[in-house]
Scaffold this motif. Structure first.
Motif, PDB file in Angstrom:
ATOM      1  N   GLY A 253       0.885  -1.161   0.000  1.00 19.94           N
ATOM      2  CA  GLY A 253       0.000   0.000   0.000  1.00 19.94           C
ATOM      3  C   GLY A 253       0.916   1.202   0.000  1.00 19.94           C
ATOM      4  N   VAL A 254       0.734   2.076  -0.996  1.00 21.39           N
ATOM      5  CA  VAL A 254       1.617   3.238  -1.113  1.00 21.39           C
ATOM      6  C   VAL A 254       0.787   4.516  -1.011  1.00 21.39           C
ATOM      7  CG1 VAL A 254       3.247   4.464  -2.631  1.00 21.39           C
ATOM      8  CG2 VAL A 254       3.206   1.957  -2.612  1.00 21.39           C
ATOM      9  N   ALA A 255       1.198   5.415  -0.156  1.00 27.50           N
ATOM     10  CA  ALA A 255       0.557   6.735  -0.084  1.00 27.50           C
ATOM     11  C   ALA A 255       1.681   7.759  -0.054  1.00 27.50           C
ATOM     12  CB  ALA A 255      -0.294   6.845   1.169  1.00 27.50           C
ATOM     13  N   ARG A 256       1.605   8.713  -1.014  1.00 26.43           N
ATOM     14  CA  ARG A 256       2.659   9.742  -1.089  1.00 26.43           C
ATOM     15  C   ARG A 256       2.006  11.117  -1.150  1.00 26.43           C
ATOM     16  NH1 ARG A 256       5.226   6.521  -5.266  1.00 26.43           N
ATOM     17  NH2 ARG A 256       6.848   5.291  -4.257  1.00 26.43           N
ATOM     18  N   ASN A 257       2.622  12.054  -0.466  1.00 22.82           N
ATOM     19  CA  ASN A 257       2.145  13.430  -0.555  1.00 22.82           C
ATOM     20  C   ASN A 257       3.084  14.187  -1.483  1.00 22.82           C
ATOM     21  OD1 ASN A 257       0.805  15.782  -0.146  1.00 22.82           O
ATOM     22  ND2 ASN A 257       1.258  15.956   2.040  1.00 22.82           N
ATOM     23  N   GLU A 258       2.676  14.304  -2.756  1.00 24.80           N
ATOM     24  CA  GLU A 258       3.522  14.935  -3.775  1.00 24.80           C
ATOM     25  C   GLU A 258       3.092  16.390  -3.951  1.00 24.80           C
ATOM     26  OE1 GLU A 258       5.526  12.707  -6.463  1.00 24.80           O
ATOM     27  OE2 GLU A 258       5.760  11.798  -4.490  1.00 24.80           O
ATOM     28  N   GLY A 261      -0.386  16.648  -5.440  1.00 23.43           N
ATOM     29  CA  GLY A 261      -1.492  15.916  -4.821  1.00 23.43           C
ATOM     30  C   GLY A 261      -1.040  14.613  -4.168  1.00 23.43           C
ATOM     31  N   ILE A 262      -2.044  13.927  -3.591  1.00 21.66           N
ATOM     32  CA  ILE A 262      -1.756  12.672  -2.887  1.00 21.66           C
ATOM     33  C   ILE A 262      -1.871  11.505  -3.866  1.00 21.66           C
ATOM     34  CG2 ILE A 262      -2.702  11.063  -1.151  1.00 21.66           C
ATOM     35  CD1 ILE A 262      -3.484  13.549   0.515  1.00 21.66           C
ATOM     36  N   GLU A 263      -0.916  10.593  -3.805  1.00 24.74           N
ATOM     37  CA  GLU A 263      -1.003   9.334  -4.559  1.00 24.74           C
ATOM     38  C   GLU A 263      -1.376   8.249  -3.567  1.00 24.74           C
ATOM     39  OE1 GLU A 263       2.756   8.494  -6.386  1.00 24.74           O
ATOM     40  OE2 GLU A 263       2.551  10.151  -7.812  1.00 24.74           O
ATOM     41  N   ALA A 264      -2.347   7.421  -3.897  1.00 34.13           N
ATOM     42  CA  ALA A 264      -2.741   6.343  -2.966  1.00 34.13           C
ATOM     43  C   ALA A 264      -3.156   5.124  -3.774  1.00 34.13           C
ATOM     44  CB  ALA A 264      -3.877   6.814  -2.074  1.00 34.13           C
ATOM     45  N   TYR A 265      -2.419   4.044  -3.611  1.00 38.68           N
ATOM     46  CA  TYR A 265      -2.751   2.822  -4.342  1.00 38.68           C
ATOM     47  C   TYR A 265      -2.218   1.595  -3.615  1.00 38.68           C
ATOM     48  CZ  TYR A 265       1.909   3.938  -6.212  1.00 38.68           C
ATOM     49  OH  TYR A 265       3.233   4.286  -6.344  1.00 38.68           O
ATOM     50  N   CYS A 336      -7.678  15.909  10.018  1.00 38.22           N
ATOM     51  CA  CYS A 336      -7.652  16.295   8.595  1.00 38.22           C
ATOM     52  C   CYS A 336      -8.057  17.758   8.451  1.00 38.22           C
ATOM     53  CB  CYS A 336      -8.589  15.398   7.789  1.00 38.22           C
ATOM     54  SG  CYS A 336      -8.051  13.704   7.734  1.00 38.22           S
ATOM     55  N   TYR A 337      -7.081  18.666   8.554  1.00 39.16           N
ATOM     56  CA  TYR A 337      -7.396  20.094   8.450  1.00 39.16           C
ATOM     57  C   TYR A 337      -7.004  20.668   7.086  1.00 39.16           C
ATOM     58  CZ  TYR A 337      -2.487  20.188   9.838  1.00 39.16           C
ATOM     59  OH  TYR A 337      -1.145  19.962   9.899  1.00 39.16           O
ATOM     60  N   LYS A 338      -6.495  19.786   6.177  1.00 43.06           N
ATOM     61  CA  LYS A 338      -6.132  20.261   4.828  1.00 43.06           C
ATOM     62  C   LYS A 338      -7.090  19.628   3.814  1.00 43.06           C
ATOM     63  CE  LYS A 338      -1.174  20.353   5.817  1.00 43.06           C
ATOM     64  NZ  LYS A 338       0.103  19.705   5.530  1.00 43.06           N
ATOM     65  N   GLN A 339      -7.091  20.172   2.618  1.00 43.67           N
ATOM     66  CA  GLN A 339      -7.877  19.547   1.534  1.00 43.67           C
ATOM     67  C   GLN A 339      -6.958  19.379   0.325  1.00 43.67           C
ATOM     68  OE1 GLN A 339     -11.286  22.182   1.316  1.00 43.67           O
ATOM     69  NE2 GLN A 339     -12.547  20.555   2.222  1.00 43.67           N
ATOM     70  N   ILE A 340      -6.202  18.295   0.333  1.00 44.96           N
ATOM     71  CA  ILE A 340      -5.242  18.049  -0.754  1.00 44.96           C
ATOM     72  C   ILE A 340      -5.919  17.129  -1.774  1.00 44.96           C
ATOM     73  CG2 ILE A 340      -2.928  17.182  -1.302  1.00 44.96           C
ATOM     74  CD1 ILE A 340      -2.218  17.521   1.683  1.00 44.96           C
ATOM     75  N   PRO A 341      -5.861  17.470  -3.071  1.00 46.50           N
ATOM     76  CA  PRO A 341      -6.496  16.578  -4.048  1.00 46.50           C
ATOM     77  C   PRO A 341      -5.779  15.228  -4.139  1.00 46.50           C
ATOM     78  CG  PRO A 341      -5.228  18.288  -5.162  1.00 46.50           C
ATOM     79  CD  PRO A 341      -5.197  18.619  -3.698  1.00 46.50           C
ATOM     80  N   VAL A 342      -6.547  14.178  -4.471  1.00 43.88           N
ATOM     81  CA  VAL A 342      -5.937  12.860  -4.689  1.00 43.88           C
ATOM     82  C   VAL A 342      -5.746  12.688  -6.193  1.00 43.88           C
ATOM     83  CG1 VAL A 342      -6.169  10.370  -4.367  1.00 43.88           C
ATOM     84  CG2 VAL A 342      -7.050  11.938  -2.615  1.00 43.88           C
ATOM     85  N   LYS A 343      -4.526  12.351  -6.602  1.00 44.80           N
ATOM     86  CA  LYS A 343      -4.199  12.249  -8.028  1.00 44.80           C
ATOM     87  C   LYS A 343      -4.892  11.047  -8.674  1.00 44.80           C
ATOM     88  CE  LYS A 343       0.316  12.730  -8.964  1.00 44.80           C
ATOM     89  NZ  LYS A 343       1.777  12.688  -8.704  1.00 44.80           N
ATOM     90  N   LYS A 344      -5.162  11.181  -9.970  1.00 45.55           N
ATOM     91  CA  LYS A 344      -5.666  10.023 -10.721  1.00 45.55           C
ATOM     92  C   LYS A 344      -4.543   8.994 -10.798  1.00 45.55           C
ATOM     93  CE  LYS A 344      -8.911  12.195 -13.830  1.00 45.55           C
ATOM     94  NZ  LYS A 344      -8.799  13.187 -14.890  1.00 45.55           N
ATOM     95  N   PHE A 345      -4.915   7.717 -10.784  1.00 38.95           N
ATOM     96  CA  PHE A 345      -3.890   6.675 -10.777  1.00 38.95           C
ATOM     97  C   PHE A 345      -2.995   6.761 -12.015  1.00 38.95           C
ATOM     98  CE2 PHE A 345      -2.542   2.128 -11.281  1.00 38.95           C
ATOM     99  CZ  PHE A 345      -1.628   2.165 -10.241  1.00 38.95           C
TER     100      PHE A 345
END
Ligand code: NAP
Ligand code: HSE
Length: 435
Positions: A253-258, A261-265, A336-345
């Motif tokens: 499981g990978v989650a990155r804050n780039e 945006g956020i990558e999550a897969y 969760c006080y931020k609103q960071i978009p989640v990137k498309k895979f």
């Protein structure tokens, strides 16, 4: 000083509920010293009351199949939800929090979808909602992320957060087993459920990564934001090649804050055999994080099972008890006080491994490299072996970092070339370099 007893109700008496009941009993004599009060399970909710009574024996605990019997008890301090599933757990937890009763849950399905909503209800009513056991069973990771590591900007959380698939991949890696045989073994040993879909298709891990990413990056990530892929297509041959190239294959499981945006897969990935996650075997779990202050840190242990999971639940119960005793419930709510978009895979970037069967004649490799070069894909490793099929060769490539969508397009174009007979596998590679 009067010995304060905090009365608790247990919703569910299956694997985890039974463990929680046992662990609280095991701690009975030391609770007062540890907490300045004690916690007593007074009521249990199940569907089959006889089955639960067989586990509690002569203990003076009320066992019921009606939630009304729990929620109308005026003196309850804590509700421990270990039933699982979305409903009726969501309704029961909501009702409890609205009454100001603190809740401890192990429910990843619920927290990965409705965690934000439930944490807000908890805060509005001055109650605690703790869920340590919902990710990686007995491994402390949620409280460390929310507390001990909160002075960091975390940029990456990578986890082996599903024990069933880690057991299966370990058997394939160590014993050369094929997926189906390793799955049968996992079922025989009680690691895999009768219906293993949620585990082997990466859904269980995706729920856990949604929870971890939300906490790590202070921005809500829900289950549908996490791209899930399972391990059903991994073959013993892929594992053999990975080994030859200096890698293991793990369901990561990978989650990155780039920056964008956020990558999550969740997907099976090759990981360098020098990385500490590559050494996490059998049904063990581990979570690796990177923060701007702490640098790298890894948490390792049992991700499931009666007592390990109960350890996490009971630890949360103790924390709630301390907060009740000191009048401090509701101190740590939603972070969760931020609103960071989640990137498309398709916009994520990785290195790739692919195994293909191609025609064994001159010019084939050149043709393949031309297609890949058209997408600016650079090869870092290449293995070619004779195939058992006449006039065919097996080619394995490992690429440098490339955008997911571009690699997919390149592979579609390769698949159309007559020289490429079969693309047997495409597996992502974790990390930038083997070092
Ligand atoms: P389980 O063995 O299936 O037990 C579920 C319990 O909840 C049973 O006692 C069941 O009662 C009761 N229950 C279910 N639905 C109910 C309802 N509508 N009303 C009343 N009682 C109900 O499940 P588990 O493995 O303990 O898992 C519980 C939770 O912990 C889940 O959220 C799971 O994801 C999480 N978790 C489990 C593990 C693990 O290792 N098992 C690890 C981490 C997290 P009856 O038996 O009477 O039907
Ligand atoms: N099914 C999960 C696993 C355990 O195999 O890790 C519960 O979260």
């Amino acid at each position: 000083m009067e010995n304060k007893v905090i009365r608790a109700a247990l919703l569910g008496m299956g694997t985890v509920g039974t463990g929680v009941y046992k662990v609280l009993k095991m701690q009975q004599n030391e609770m007062e010293q540890k907490l300045g009060c004690s916690v007593k399970i007074d009521r249990i909710l199940v569907r089959n009351t006889e089955k639960a009574r067989a586990k509690t024996g002569e203990d003076p605990v009320e066992i019921t199949d009606r939630f009304e019997d729990i929620i109308t008890d005026p003196g309850l301090g804590i509700i421990i939800e270990v039933m699982g599933g979305i409903e009726p757990a969501r309704t029961y937890i909501t009702e409890a929090l609205r009454k100001g009763i603190s809740v401890v849950t192990a429910n990843k399905d619920l927290m990965a979808e409705y965690g934000g909503e439930l944490l807000d209800i908890a805060t509005d009513n001055g109650a605690d909602l703790f869920f340590e056991a919902s990710v990686a069973g007995g491994i402390p990771i949620i409280q460390p992320l929310k507390q001990s590591l909160s002075a960091n900007h975390l940029t990456e959380v990578v986890g082996i957060v599903n024990g069933t698939t880690n057991f299966i991949l370990t058997r394939m890696f160590k014993d050369g087993m094929e997926f189906d045989d390793a799955l049968s073994m996992a079922k025989d040993l009680g690691y895999a459920e009768a219906d293993p879909t949620a585990d082997v298709e990466g859904l269980d891990a995706a729920r856990k990564m949604a929870i971890l990413a939300s906490i790590a990056f202070n921005s809500r990530v829900v289950f549908r934001d996490v791209h899930p892929e399972g391990i059903t297509k991994i073959s013993a041959k892929d594992i053999e090649y990975a080994l030859e190239m200096g890698y293991a294959i793990k369901l990561l499981g990978v989650a990155r804050n780039e920056e964008d945006g956020i990558e999550a897969y969740v997907c099976p990935m090759l990981i360098s055999d020098k990385h500490p996650l590559a050494a996490v075997n059998d049904s063990f779990n581990a979570v690796f994080i990177h923060g701007d202050a702490v640098d790298d840190a890894m948490f390792f242990g049992r991700g499931a099972g009666e007592l390990p999971t109960a350890s996490a639940v009971a630890g949360d119960v103790f924390e709630v008890a301390r907060n009740i005793r000191t009048g401090a419930t509701g101190r740590i709510g939603c972070t969760c006080y931020k609103q960071i978009p989640v990137k498309k895979f398709e916009d994520t970037r990785n290195r790739f491994f692919s195994r293909m069967v191609v025609e064994d004649r001159s010019g084939v490799l050149a043709e393949m490299m031309e297609v890949l070069a058209g997408y600016k894909i650079s090869i870092v490793q290449l293995i070619q072996k004779e195939s058992r099929i006449k006039n065919m060769a097996e080619v394995v490539i490992m690429t440098d970092s490339v955008r997911e969508g571009d690699f997919r397009d390149a592979m579609k174009e390769l698949a159309k070339r007559t020289c490429v007979k079969e693309i047997c596998s495409i597996i992502r590679v974790y990390g930038k370099t083997i070092g």
